[in-house]
Design an enzyme around this catalytic site. Structure first.
Site, PDB file in Angstrom:
ATOM      1  CG  HIS A  19      -1.855  -1.110   0.924  1.00 16.25           C
ATOM      2  ND1 HIS A  19      -2.635  -1.797   2.135  1.00 16.25           N
ATOM      3  CD2 HIS A  19      -2.589  -1.709  -0.118  1.00 16.25           C
ATOM      4  CE1 HIS A  19      -3.598  -2.638   1.802  1.00 16.25           C
ATOM      5  NE2 HIS A  19      -3.548  -2.643   0.481  1.00 16.25           N
ATOM      6  CG  HIS A  42      -7.393 -11.036  -6.663  1.00 18.51           C
ATOM      7  ND1 HIS A  42      -6.852 -10.883  -7.769  1.00 18.51           N
ATOM      8  CD2 HIS A  42      -8.016 -12.386  -6.635  1.00 18.51           C
ATOM      9  CE1 HIS A  42      -6.690 -11.952  -8.648  1.00 18.51           C
ATOM     10  NE2 HIS A  42      -7.361 -12.971  -7.956  1.00 18.51           N
ATOM     11  CB  SER A 103      -5.903  -1.836  -2.872  1.00 18.36           C
ATOM     12  OG  SER A 103      -6.362  -2.941  -2.779  1.00 18.36           O
ATOM     13  CD  GLU A 121     -12.989 -10.435  -2.915  1.00 17.48           C
ATOM     14  OE1 GLU A 121     -12.875 -11.573  -2.803  1.00 17.48           O
ATOM     15  OE2 GLU A 121     -11.691  -9.790  -3.116  1.00 17.48           O
ATOM     16  CG  ASN A 151     -10.835 -15.258 -11.729  1.00 10.94           C
ATOM     17  OD1 ASN A 151     -10.147 -14.586 -11.489  1.00 10.94           O
ATOM     18  ND2 ASN A 151     -10.614 -16.752 -11.431  1.00 10.94           N
ATOM     19  N   GLY A 152     -11.007 -11.860 -11.215  1.00  7.66           N
ATOM     20  CA  GLY A 152     -10.333 -10.536 -11.499  1.00  7.66           C
ATOM     21  C   GLY A 152      -9.605 -11.054 -12.725  1.00  7.66           C
ATOM     22  CG  ASP A 172      -4.016  -7.406  -4.155  1.00  5.11           C
ATOM     23  OD1 ASP A 172      -4.750  -7.616  -4.944  1.00  5.11           O
ATOM     24  OD2 ASP A 172      -4.050  -6.982  -3.225  1.00  5.11           O
TER      25      ASP A 172
END
Length: 286
Positions: A19, A42, A103, A121, A151-152, A172
């Site tokens: 971050h 994510h 994030s 997400e 699903n990203g 991530d």
């Protein structure tokens, strides 16, 4: 895989590295007036109560942002860390560290009215909490943000290139499923075909697993203009090979200012967050 809850790890040393760099990249993007999009593959829950049922069980934040918080008046603190703590302080203005913005919230705070944030997400509980948090953020935030329960890795393909042609992609996953390593590499490869000039920021764990060590090496071999790889370890790997002893951030097309910032910040972080005498850092770029 639905067993993972980031709230258990919110604010730990890995979040500090991830971050702090994210905030710096966003600040850099804001130097130009042109709009940009951020895609978070994510997203997690977005905001975490450090004294809640999840984060309170492990209290990993005490060895991460909590340790930095107690040193917030350190005159030797690097600018990158000071800026990161300023972002955390927005949610803890009474001086007590109770909340940790993930994030999505750090990004939302940085966005200007013409910028956009796209979140993915898949975890059912995480996305429900994130959706509720976004509703509480108000209409202005909701106009800028889109959340997909998907699903990203798959969703990223449909978004690139973004309409503004300026983009930051944050990848991530939890990496609890070792397939995440291959999926991350594939997502970056496909993403670069659609947005070669975009910024790609990949977080990865330092664990005693071959895939974790192979991922940054494979990313280095991609045909890109520039990359930066930063790692922070806070302790020696455990004898049994289990557990997270550090993490890394690999950036493709990073801000040109970031390497110099990290040359100061990484040694300071290694000293400050060390859990034993084997803490350390690395910084590579091309």
């Amino acid at each position: 895989m639905f067993s993972y809850r980031h709230a258990f790890h919110a604010g730990n040393h890995a979040d500090v590295l991830k971050h702090a760099i994210l905030v710096q990249v966003l600040d850099y993007l804001n130097r130009k007036d042109a709009a940009y999009w951020v895609i978070d593959t994510h997203a997690g829950a977005g905001m975490y109560a450090l004294d809640g049922d999840w984060a309170g069980q492990t209290a990993e934040y005490e060895g991460g942002v909590g340790r930095l918080w107690s040193l917030s008046t350190d005159a030797q603190q690097p600018q990158l860390i000071s800026r990161y703590l300023d972002a955390i302080r927005l949610y803890n203005q009474d001086g007590q560290l109770r909340y940790y913005p993930g994030s999505p919230w750090l990004t939302l705070d940085a966005l200007r009215p013409h910028d956009r944030l796209r979140l993915f997400e898949l975890h059912p509980t995480e996305q429900q909490v994130l959706s509720a948090n976004l509703r509480e953020a108000g209409r202005a935030a909701q106009r800028q943000v889109s959340l997909q329960v998907a699903n990203g890795f798959d969703g990223l393909k449909a978004l690139l290139p973004v309409p503004t042609r300026r983009s930051l992609v944050l990848i991530d996953p939890s990496y609890e499923n070792k397939q995440d390593y291959a999926s991350t590499l594939h997502a970056v490869q496909e993403g670069l075909q659609r947005a070669a000039n975009g910024v790609f920021a990949v977080w990865y764990p330092l664990v005693s697993r071959r895939e974790a060590h192979d991922l940054p090496r494979k990313l280095m071999r991609l045909p890109v203009k520039s990359w930066l790889n930063a790692t922070l370890s806070v302790q020696a790997p455990s004898p049994d090979g289990r557990g997270l002893y550090g993490s890394g951030m690999f950036l493709i097309n990073p801000p040109w200012t970031l390497a110099e910032e990290l040359k100061t910040a990484l040694p300071w972080l290694a000293r400050t967050l060390a859990q034993d005498g084997r803490a350390g850092w690395t910084l590579e770029s091309a």
